[in-house]
Design a protein around this motif. Structure first.
Motif, PDB file in Angstrom:
ATOM      1  N   GLY A  22     -41.756  96.526  54.929  1.00  0.00           N
ATOM      2  CA  GLY A  22     -42.667  95.411  55.104  1.00  0.00           C
ATOM      3  C   GLY A  22     -42.708  94.817  56.500  1.00  0.00           C
ATOM      4  O   GLY A  22     -43.455  93.873  56.737  1.00  0.00           O
ATOM      5  N   LEU A  23     -41.899  95.331  57.421  1.00  0.00           N
ATOM      6  CA  LEU A  23     -41.889  94.792  58.779  1.00  0.00           C
ATOM      7  C   LEU A  23     -42.551  95.781  59.733  1.00  0.00           C
ATOM      8  O   LEU A  23     -42.457  96.994  59.552  1.00  0.00           O
ATOM      9  N   PRO A  24     -43.218  95.267  60.780  1.00  0.00           N
ATOM     10  CA  PRO A  24     -43.990  96.153  61.650  1.00  0.00           C
ATOM     11  C   PRO A  24     -43.150  96.987  62.606  1.00  0.00           C
ATOM     12  O   PRO A  24     -43.536  98.099  62.966  1.00  0.00           O
ATOM     13  N   ARG A  39     -32.854  93.612  65.839  1.00  0.00           N
ATOM     14  CA  ARG A  39     -33.698  92.579  65.251  1.00  0.00           C
ATOM     15  C   ARG A  39     -35.063  93.140  64.884  1.00  0.00           C
ATOM     16  O   ARG A  39     -35.517  94.130  65.453  1.00  0.00           O
ATOM     17  N   ALA A  40     -35.683  92.442  63.935  1.00  0.00           N
ATOM     18  CA  ALA A  40     -37.048  92.746  63.523  1.00  0.00           C
ATOM     19  C   ALA A  40     -37.777  91.422  63.341  1.00  0.00           C
ATOM     20  O   ALA A  40     -37.157  90.412  63.001  1.00  0.00           O
ATOM     21  N   PRO A  41     -39.093  91.405  63.563  1.00  0.00           N
ATOM     22  CA  PRO A  41     -39.828  90.147  63.425  1.00  0.00           C
ATOM     23  C   PRO A  41     -40.017  89.770  61.964  1.00  0.00           C
ATOM     24  O   PRO A  41     -40.402  90.600  61.148  1.00  0.00           O
ATOM     25  N   GLY A  42     -39.754  88.502  61.659  1.00  0.00           N
ATOM     26  CA  GLY A  42     -39.955  87.988  60.309  1.00  0.00           C
ATOM     27  C   GLY A  42     -41.195  87.120  60.280  1.00  0.00           C
ATOM     28  O   GLY A  42     -42.180  87.398  60.956  1.00  0.00           O
ATOM     29  N   LEU A  52     -35.217  88.536  62.620  1.00  0.00           N
ATOM     30  CA  LEU A  52     -34.263  88.808  61.558  1.00  0.00           C
ATOM     31  C   LEU A  52     -33.244  89.847  62.016  1.00  0.00           C
ATOM     32  O   LEU A  52     -33.619  90.873  62.586  1.00  0.00           O
ATOM     33  N   PRO A  53     -31.950  89.620  61.750  1.00  0.00           N
ATOM     34  CA  PRO A  53     -30.945  90.608  62.137  1.00  0.00           C
ATOM     35  C   PRO A  53     -30.970  91.817  61.195  1.00  0.00           C
ATOM     36  O   PRO A  53     -31.156  91.679  59.989  1.00  0.00           O
ATOM     37  N   LEU A  65     -31.556  94.422  56.128  1.00  0.00           N
ATOM     38  CA  LEU A  65     -31.698  93.100  56.726  1.00  0.00           C
ATOM     39  C   LEU A  65     -30.448  92.314  56.380  1.00  0.00           C
ATOM     40  O   LEU A  65     -29.920  92.423  55.272  1.00  0.00           O
ATOM     41  N   LEU A  66     -29.976  91.524  57.319  1.00  0.00           N
ATOM     42  CA  LEU A  66     -28.764  90.742  57.096  1.00  0.00           C
ATOM     43  C   LEU A  66     -29.143  89.282  56.860  1.00  0.00           C
ATOM     44  O   LEU A  66     -30.044  88.764  57.530  1.00  0.00           O
ATOM     45  N   PRO A  67     -28.458  88.615  55.931  1.00  0.00           N
ATOM     46  CA  PRO A  67     -28.827  87.234  55.572  1.00  0.00           C
ATOM     47  C   PRO A  67     -28.205  86.181  56.481  1.00  0.00           C
ATOM     48  O   PRO A  67     -27.632  85.204  56.011  1.00  0.00           O
ATOM     49  N   PHE A  68     -28.272  86.391  57.772  1.00  0.00           N
ATOM     50  CA  PHE A  68     -27.688  85.480  58.750  1.00  0.00           C
ATOM     51  C   PHE A  68     -28.734  85.184  59.815  1.00  0.00           C
ATOM     52  O   PHE A  68     -29.661  85.956  60.009  1.00  0.00           O
TER      53      PHE A  68
END
Length: 144
Positions: A22-24, A39-42, A52-53, A65-68
């Protein structure tokens, strides 16, 4: 390359790493052993995009994806260093351990801790504490 994270073999062969669903796109910022973080854009928050890490196992190709809020570094064993004012180490299986502050100083006087580097085995972490209007270097030596 072309908004895709890549792994390069010692022979020079490039292999694209997965982008989280779902991320570009995503970008690798650090790698050690079989692990990489980046990182990826949220979602967009006003005029900025929340980054997003992400952690990759470059051997298996698994991306997560990491929840931090952010990740500072990755160890060769896959543990990531989360730097949020009270540094945290998180293993690939999700278990975590918080790095201690100085116990002889009351929490209200302890300052702000930051961590920026980790050894390959995740047993040594380097960073700093900001207290009394200055930074002082710190080294954490962990035991299993």
């Amino acid at each position: 390359m072309d908004d895709l994270p890549y792994r390069w073999t010692p022979e020079g062969t490039g292999i694209a790493l997965a982008v989280p669903d779902g991320l570009p796109y995503a970008a690798v910022e650090a790698a050690r052993g079989a692990w990489a973080v980046g990182r990826a854009p949220g979602e967009r928050q006003g005029s900025t995009v929340r980054m997003l890490p992400v952690r990759w196992n470059v051997t298996t190709g698994v991306v997560s994806l990491l929840p931090f809020p952010s990740v500072s570094a990755v160890a060769g064993n896959g543990e990531v260093l989360v730097d949020d004012g009270a540094p945290l180490l998180v293993a690939p299986d999700g278990t975590s351990r918080r790095l201690p502050g100085r116990p002889e100083v009351r929490a209200t006087q302890a300052g702000t801790y930051s961590a920026s580097g980790i050894s390959d085995d995740a047993m040594t972490v380097v960073g700093a504490v900001y207290e009394n209007e200055r930074y002082r270097p710190l080294v954490w030596r962990c035991r299993r």
